[in-house]
Design a protein around this motif. Structure first.
Motif, mmCIF file in Angstrom:
data_model
loop_
_atom_site.group_PDB
_atom_site.id
_atom_site.type_symbol
_atom_site.label_atom_id
_atom_site.label_comp_id
_atom_site.label_asym_id
_atom_site.label_seq_id
_atom_site.Cartn_x
_atom_site.Cartn_y
_atom_site.Cartn_z
ATOM 1 N N SER A 198 0.830 -1.210 0.000
ATOM 2 C CA SER A 198 0.000 0.000 0.000
ATOM 3 C C SER A 198 0.864 1.260 0.000
ATOM 4 N N GLU A 200 2.270 -7.336 -5.439
ATOM 5 C CA GLU A 200 1.239 -6.860 -4.518
ATOM 6 C C GLU A 200 1.026 -5.359 -4.663
ATOM 7 N N GLU A 234 -2.326 -3.192 -5.965
ATOM 8 C CA GLU A 234 -2.844 -2.031 -5.223
ATOM 9 C C GLU A 234 -2.968 -0.813 -6.140
#
Length: 389
Positions: free
Chosen positions: A16, A102, A106
């Motif tokens: 994130s 990942e 995001e």
């Protein structure tokens, strides 16, 4: 020997965090360490930026921190090394490629799970193995890419030509490594059919395993490491025949011709020149183990040679020949070291930096891997490195 130092997970950003930083950037400059994992991660992040309309540039250098200074209108991200506005370091339990995948999700960039898996393998993790430390992340990558992967018996190679693939593989080291003719002679002894079935692939796997572990100079670690080259995932519509072969080429090309490695990671058709670079790189790396002068010290196994792709050569030395917890390959201007994974040795980056600086050079790496350039001869560096440990 060194028993402490910076850890790869220190200050590691979350997916994130990475996505938020990239999303707000006017321009992203990605500076990667030239390894298969770092370049795969950089390719994933760059493609995600392209998909979401964020301008970017990708480059590779063994000293990313030296290019990490940013201007007001850009974000600098280092991959595989510290530095920059945000850094995605190496980590044996969570490879950079997995973190990049990942972060790409995001960001909304639809990252390629096969490229991520190739980076994971290049980083030393075997997806699907029962002892993978970060099983949830790797297992999810396998699930997302399942329609493009088929597991079978045999050995991982980037090409369908077994003699070519096994001779130039840097996933293994055997007596035949670097010599396609010697591999062909070995294959002739096991009587393979023209069309390889599962039984034939199993015979190839047995040949590879015995060739790697049979020599008196082979270490117990060789038997564990060779498992990473067996039971490959075949790739459907991939740039190379198997996932392990993809990882092998990506890592070799990253170190041999990093510009081509970036092109490969960005999805350009660089298969033929990449295979040529992989073959040349592998021959030079295996030659070190066949011919270099070696020495054994307390906790350190050293190979001295005139010229070598030191990072790949030392990985092979550590995996297949080193009886000590640290392996070092050194020339008259370069050196690389690795720690065997089942030891507590850390801080090789700091030891390399200390030794290289003493000789007017530069050192870098991670807790379990080090690289140095210097202006001295191999004996002087060896002495400085031993003292730094």
């Amino acid at each position: 020997m060194a028993t402490s130092g910076r850890t790869a997970s220190e200050d590691a950003p979350t997916a994130s965090d990475i996505a938020a930083t990239l999303r707000d950037a006017d321009f992203v400059r990605i500076v990667a360490y030239p390894s298969g994992d770092a370049l795969a991660a950089s390719g994933i992040l760059a493609r995600s930026c392209a998909t979401t309309g964020i301008p970017f540039q990708v480059s590779a250098t063994r000293f990313p921190a030296q290019r990490a200074e940013s201007h007001d209108d850009e974000v600098v991200m280092t991959v595989g090394a510290p530095g920059g506005d945000v850094a995605l370091p190496e980590h044996p339990e969570h490879p950079a490629s997995l973190s990049a995948f990942e972060a790409g999700e995001e960001l909304g960039g639809a990252p390629d799970p096969v490229l991520a898996l190739a980076g994971v393998v290049a980083g030393g993790t075997t997806p699907g193995a029962s002892d993978v430390s970060d099983a949830p992340g790797c297992a999810r990558l396998l699930e997302v890419a399942s329609d493009r992967l088929t597991r079978r018996p045999g050995a991982s190679t980037p090409t369908e030509d077994l003699a070519d693939g096994l001779a130039h593989s840097t996933l293994i080291h055997a007596g035949f490594s670097g010599n396609p003719g010697a591999v062909q002679a070995e294959l002739a002894e096991i009587g393979l059919p023209v069309e390889l079935d599962d039984d034939a692939h199993r015979r190839v796997a047995s040949l590879v395993a015995l060739s790697v572990t049979g020599p008196e100079s082979a270490t117990p670690r060789a038997g564990e490491t060779v498992e990473n080259a067996l039971r490959p995932y075949e790739l459907e519509n991939g740039p190379f025949a198997t996932l392990g072969g993809y990882a092998d080429v990506l890592d070799a090309v990253a170190r041999e011709q990093s510009g081509m490695g970036i092109a490969l990671a960005l999805g350009y058709d660089a298969r033929a020149p990449a295979l040529d670079a992989w073959r040349e790189h592998a021959k030079k790396a295996h030659t070190v183990l066949h011919e270099a002068t070696t020495g054994r010290y307390d906790g350190l196994f050293v190979a001295r040679t005139d010229d070598a792709p030191v990072e790949t050569a030392v990985r092979l030395l550590g995996n297949f020949r080193s009886p000590e917890p640290i392996a070092l390959v050194v020339t008259d201007d370069e050196a690389a070291a690795v720690a065997v994974s089942d030891t507590e040795v850390t801080g090789l980056d700091m030891a390399m930096e200390t030794a290289a600086t003493e000789l007017g050079g530069d050192g870098t790496g991670s807790a379990r891997r080090g690289y140095a350039r210097f202006d001295a001869d191999a004996k002087e560096f060896l002495s400085a490195f031993r003292e730094a440990l």
